[in-house]
Design an enzyme around this catalytic site. Structure first.
Site, PDB file in Angstrom:
ATOM      1  N   HIS A 268      78.501  39.878  84.240  1.00 34.35           N
ATOM      2  CA  HIS A 268      77.488  40.386  83.292  1.00 34.35           C
ATOM      3  C   HIS A 268      77.993  40.056  81.887  1.00 34.35           C
ATOM      4  O   HIS A 268      78.293  38.903  81.585  1.00 34.35           O
ATOM      5  CB  HIS A 268      77.326  41.884  83.575  1.00 34.35           C
ATOM      6  CG  HIS A 268      76.154  42.560  82.961  1.00 34.35           C
ATOM      7  ND1 HIS A 268      75.143  41.913  82.294  1.00 34.35           N
ATOM      8  CD2 HIS A 268      75.820  43.887  82.905  1.00 34.35           C
ATOM      9  CE1 HIS A 268      74.252  42.793  81.872  1.00 34.35           C
ATOM     10  NE2 HIS A 268      74.632  44.009  82.222  1.00 34.35           N
ATOM     11  N   HIS A 307      71.554  32.627  86.088  1.00 32.82           N
ATOM     12  CA  HIS A 307      70.945  33.908  85.732  1.00 32.82           C
ATOM     13  C   HIS A 307      70.038  34.353  86.859  1.00 32.82           C
ATOM     14  O   HIS A 307      69.393  33.520  87.494  1.00 32.82           O
ATOM     15  CB  HIS A 307      70.134  33.769  84.437  1.00 32.82           C
ATOM     16  CG  HIS A 307      69.890  35.082  83.784  1.00 32.82           C
ATOM     17  ND1 HIS A 307      68.839  35.886  84.120  1.00 32.82           N
ATOM     18  CD2 HIS A 307      70.599  35.735  82.836  1.00 32.82           C
ATOM     19  CE1 HIS A 307      68.908  36.983  83.400  1.00 32.82           C
ATOM     20  NE2 HIS A 307      69.962  36.932  82.617  1.00 32.82           N
ATOM     21  N   ASP A 363      75.717  33.798  77.367  1.00 33.63           N
ATOM     22  CA  ASP A 363      77.156  33.914  77.185  1.00 33.63           C
ATOM     23  C   ASP A 363      77.866  32.575  77.027  1.00 33.63           C
ATOM     24  O   ASP A 363      79.043  32.529  76.709  1.00 33.63           O
ATOM     25  CB  ASP A 363      77.772  34.670  78.378  1.00 33.63           C
ATOM     26  CG  ASP A 363      77.324  36.117  78.419  1.00 33.63           C
ATOM     27  OD1 ASP A 363      77.299  36.730  77.339  1.00 33.63           O
ATOM     28  OD2 ASP A 363      76.986  36.620  79.496  1.00 33.63           O
TER      29      ASP A 363
END
Ligand code: CMC
Length: 433
Positions: A268, A307, A363
């Site tokens: 995450h 994702h 990210d």
């Protein structure tokens, strides 16, 4: 529409059931009526990791994963990132509409009023080991706020909830900055309420002996944009933790701490730190093919890729790439950028990643910007948690105001033993463990 139903035939009993579709979904409780006999518990839905289960109705964030769309309260993320400030977007996410000029001024004043933390919280933070991970410090300190604000337990009172929301959004940058100073062994720098939300955060991070810290405006704006991009993302793992803990009527501090704990995991929000470790491990563009081969062989993951919802492109990653250019104009290019870009290009043209629809996520590039700005990788997830607090709190409010919600309590399919009797110690044989 009246014909919005599903007809289900139970092949065990040959009985047929008509089940309504609710906004394209089956209500799992409607399956319970499907039984073999009166004793039967009824059919349940089984969905580990919520791959195809909506846990709530929400009007906060819209994502279309196939088209790469992200909107807060209907507004495209691209417009918000370009035209708004983080606190403006925070207001939108929490209250549903854009603030007027006066509303925004009042909102900023209210948040700014709550940036200070109790001196005992500072002492509490002093107790952490010198090399404590900033996310561990952040999670624990957010939870500790619960003991400072016992009024927060009164979660049914809208005014009390509002006060905790102000406190949390106001204080989280202060706590985050204190974790940073603590890990460097530097004295804590107190909030400067003359500054904007992001500038004040930067001041608390980097102010040394100067009487007033002057943040570079381009860097402050880039950080503000990054905060906007991270503010909410509908029912992700951290938000699900917030809602799950909040559903027991726990106070918002401990619920936010739980959400932040979920965020800290490498799958995450912790992925941004892992991306930097991965780029370090790769070390040079020449070593990318070997690294990709390793990932395809099942050894590790390409961190910052993939994702659950986005199967096209993460729109936040695209905006981050633009923000990176503005940051590098000030800081100089992060040498890791070349490796990241080459890695992205190779992965995007590789059958393994194409087939699985794996694209860079938020990210992948954020850590490279944060590092160029002067953050240590351990701080990256903390930088994610600051803005996401807004989303968590908006989702928490929505949960508490939703008459359909109850304590979150999933079912299970039991796979253990049938009843068995305890064997006296003397007759037991050692078990494998
Ligand atoms: N590198 C290599 N293979 C991958 C990756 C990756 N990053 N992500 C998924 N896969 C493969 C996975 O092994 C599986 O392959 P197969 O079908 O052969 O078994 C397939 O793609 C589907 O993956 P999944 O694990 O079923 O997908 P998921 O929806 O459960 O997981 C994810 C989503 C984000 C956890 C995962 O893509 C991942 O671990 N990515 C790396 C960590 C990361 O970057 N996380 C940040 C997510 S975005 C921001 C946030 O949520 O905080």
């Amino acid at each position: 529409m009246s014909n919005e139903t599903l007809t289900i035939t139970d092949n065990r009993t040959k009985k047929t059931y008509e089940v309504p579709l609710f906004k394209g979904a089956v209500r799992a409780m409607d399956l319970r009526q499907i039984k073999t006999d009166a004793e039967d518990f009824g059919v349940m839905s089984y969905d580990p990791a919520f791959m195809n289960t909506a846990s709530c109705q929400s009007s906060i964030t819209y994502i279309n994963g196939d088209k790469g769309i992200l909107r807060y309260r209907g507004y495209p993320i691209e417009q918000l990132a370009e035209q708004c400030t983080f606190l403006e977007v925070a207001y939108l996410i929490l209250f549903g509409e854009m603030p007027s000029e006066t509303q925004l001024k009042d909102w900023v004043r209210e948040i700014t009023h709550h940036t200070m933390i109790h001196e005992n919280i500072k002492k509490f933070m002093d107790g952490f080991h010198y090399d404590a991970h900033p996310m561990g410090m952040l999670v624990s300190t957010i939870a500790a706020l619960s003991t400072f604000y016992p009024d927060a337990k009164n979660i049914q009172d809208a005014q009390v909830r509002r006060l905790q929301i102000l406190r949390l959004i106001g204080k989280i940058p202060t706590i985050a900055a204190f974790t940073y100073r603590h890990s460097l062994g530097l004295p804590y720098a107190y909030p400067d309420n003359d500054l904007s939300y992001t500038e004040n955060f930067m001041s608390m991070l980097w102010k040394m002996a100067e009487p007033k810290f002057a943040a570079n405006p381009a860097l402050a704006r880039a950080l503000d944009i990054l905060f906007i991009l991270h503010a909410d993302h509908e029912q992700n793992c951290g938000t699900n933790a917030m809602r799950s803990v909040g559903s027991s009527f726990a106070d918002p501090y401990v619920a936010t701490a739980a959400a932040a704990a979920a965020l800290s995991g490498p799958l995450h929000g912790g992925a941004n730190e892992e991306v930097l470790k991965m780029l370090d491990e790769i070390g040079h563009v020449d070593r990318i093919p070997a690294f990709i081969k390793q990932v395809k062989g099942g050894k590790g993951k390409l961190m910052g890729f993939g994702h659950r919802v986005y199967k096209n492109y993460d729109p936040r990653a695209r905006i981050i790439k633009q923000a990176a250019e503005e940051v590098f104009k000030v800081t100089g290019k992060n040498p890791k950028l070349d490796i990241a870009i080459a890695l992205e290009q190779i992965a995007l043209h590789d059958e393994y990643f194409i087939k699985r629809k794996l694209y860079p996520n938020v990210d992948f590039y954020s850590g490279i910007i944060y590092q160029a700005m002067g953050f240590k990788p351990e701080m990256f997830t903390v930088l994610f948690a600051i803005p996401r607090t807004v989303g968590w709190l908006a989702q928490w409010q929505e949960l508490l105001q939703d008459p359909e919600q109850k304590i979150a309590r999933p079912r299970q399919i039991y796979t253990g033993y049938e009843k068995r009797d305890v064997v006296p110690m003397a007759k037991r044989t050692p078990c494998k463990n």
